[in-house]
Design an enzyme around this catalytic site. Sequence first.
Site, PDB file in Angstrom:
ATOM      1  N   ASP A 225      -1.915  21.077  25.275  1.00 15.44           N
ATOM      2  CA  ASP A 225      -0.511  20.892  25.632  1.00 15.44           C
ATOM      3  C   ASP A 225      -0.247  19.466  26.103  1.00 15.44           C
ATOM      4  OD1 ASP A 225       2.101  21.174  26.320  1.00 15.44           O
ATOM      5  OD2 ASP A 225       1.769  22.561  27.995  1.00 15.44           O
TER       6      ASP A 225
ATOM      7  N   HIS B 171       2.478  18.390  27.250  1.00 12.12           N
ATOM      8  CA  HIS B 171       3.522  18.417  28.270  1.00 12.12           C
ATOM      9  C   HIS B 171       2.956  18.462  29.687  1.00 12.12           C
ATOM     10  CE1 HIS B 171       5.237  20.189  24.567  1.00 12.12           C
ATOM     11  NE2 HIS B 171       6.294  19.483  24.880  1.00 12.12           N
TER      12      HIS B 171
ATOM     13  N   CYS C  67       6.156  14.049  23.791  1.00 16.03           N
ATOM     14  CA  CYS C  67       5.064  14.979  23.464  1.00 16.03           C
ATOM     15  C   CYS C  67       4.426  14.684  22.107  1.00 16.03           C
ATOM     16  CB  CYS C  67       5.543  16.422  23.537  1.00 16.03           C
ATOM     17  SG  CYS C  67       7.037  16.779  22.601  1.00 16.03           S
TER      18      CYS C  67
END
Length: 440
Positions: A423, A425, A299
């Site tokens: 994000d 992820h 990440c």
Amino acid sequence: MVASDRSAIILRARGSLELRCLLDGTDGSHVQKAVSRAFERVRARVTSQALVFRVRDSPMFIWPNKGCQVTEGIAETTACKDLQQRLRSGEPDGGKRSSKKKDKRNGDTSVINIDLLMELTEPGREAGPTLTRREVRHHLAQMALPVDCVVTAGMDDGIGDAFSRLVGALCSQLTDMESAVLRHISGTSLLVPQPFHFHLPEPTGLVTLVYPTGVPDAQLESFRKEMHVRFALPEDRPYLRRANAYHFPGEPFKDGYLRNPHLALSHPALEDAKPFLVQGVYSYHHYMQDRMDDSGWGCAYRSLQTICSWFQQQGYTERVVPSHKEIQQALVDVGDKPSSFVGSRQWIGSIEVQAVLDQLLGITSRILFVSQGSELVNQGRELASHFQREGTPIMIGGGVLAHTILGVLWSETTGDIRFLILDPHYTGGEDLQLVTDKVA
């Protein structure tokens, strides 16, 4: 120059025009005069009745120099908004969108795309052809000029006037191309001129500049400085490098990454709050891209890639976004990690991100420490100031998790704050609708 106005329509004409130049010698002044005469012939073709505009995704052809003749029976005085509506009515859904579910993959249809064509046949002549033969040694310089021209038109402007201005803009662009070729001419070698569009701060809007193909941005610095003065641009950031070129709505990016997905979202309600957002363009980097399975550990790498993409697409660097392996190698090169780190699945944090930005891009950065996530709400002023002054994405990391902050909605009066988070992820495909539906 084309001003950006939501109440206006942009006409964009693209095509290829052939430039042929016979050079009887290599003398510099002779070559320049021959090139100028060749461009004059091209401009004459553009203003002739042979010019044809084909409106993309429609059966419509327009002869702008024949009183704006149109195959679809539209009159010269037809308003541009009516032309736009006719084009929209040809869409499968009639140009209508559901009020409950807006398709975020398609932007506002404010650009009418046009192909530039030339008739190959001309009216017959009464006199028969005359043939002559002359034996002369000469050099033929030939190139295809990649024309890409835009003009703005008001919704109520007649299409006759709008397309007439488009013809004038094409002639102006050919003149700019001529200047670019002559500036960089070398003997009988001619560089192909390439137009680029740039969306500058208001009130300037959209402008077009012509750069010679093959000449790097570093060698065009003096020309860009002249343009900075001309358009009253500050000199503390790049505006006119090739990486700054405007990307028109609806056009896919060649690398496949999403750009600025946050623009498809609406601001949440927060009393007496003001948004402070990332400035410029970035690409969205997340898990599982580039055929790299980094789920569970990559990440921070992805957040760093998003930040690097911002510097690249703002023109601060010509370096491509680094891969995981290149990031790891940079940390080895600065002595932060052992050689065994390259090719591993070990995560990185804010300190490593700072080191890589310095090593690969020469970018200095600052780390803001908070002891726990809840303390971040007290950094509203600091974050708002950053987005106002610098405008870059921010990597936020804690433990083995990392995210990217793209902006804040902050109230100076109450201190209330909301964060705009990208994000890394996410593991799905590059589908704007899917990405934004997860947070909308």
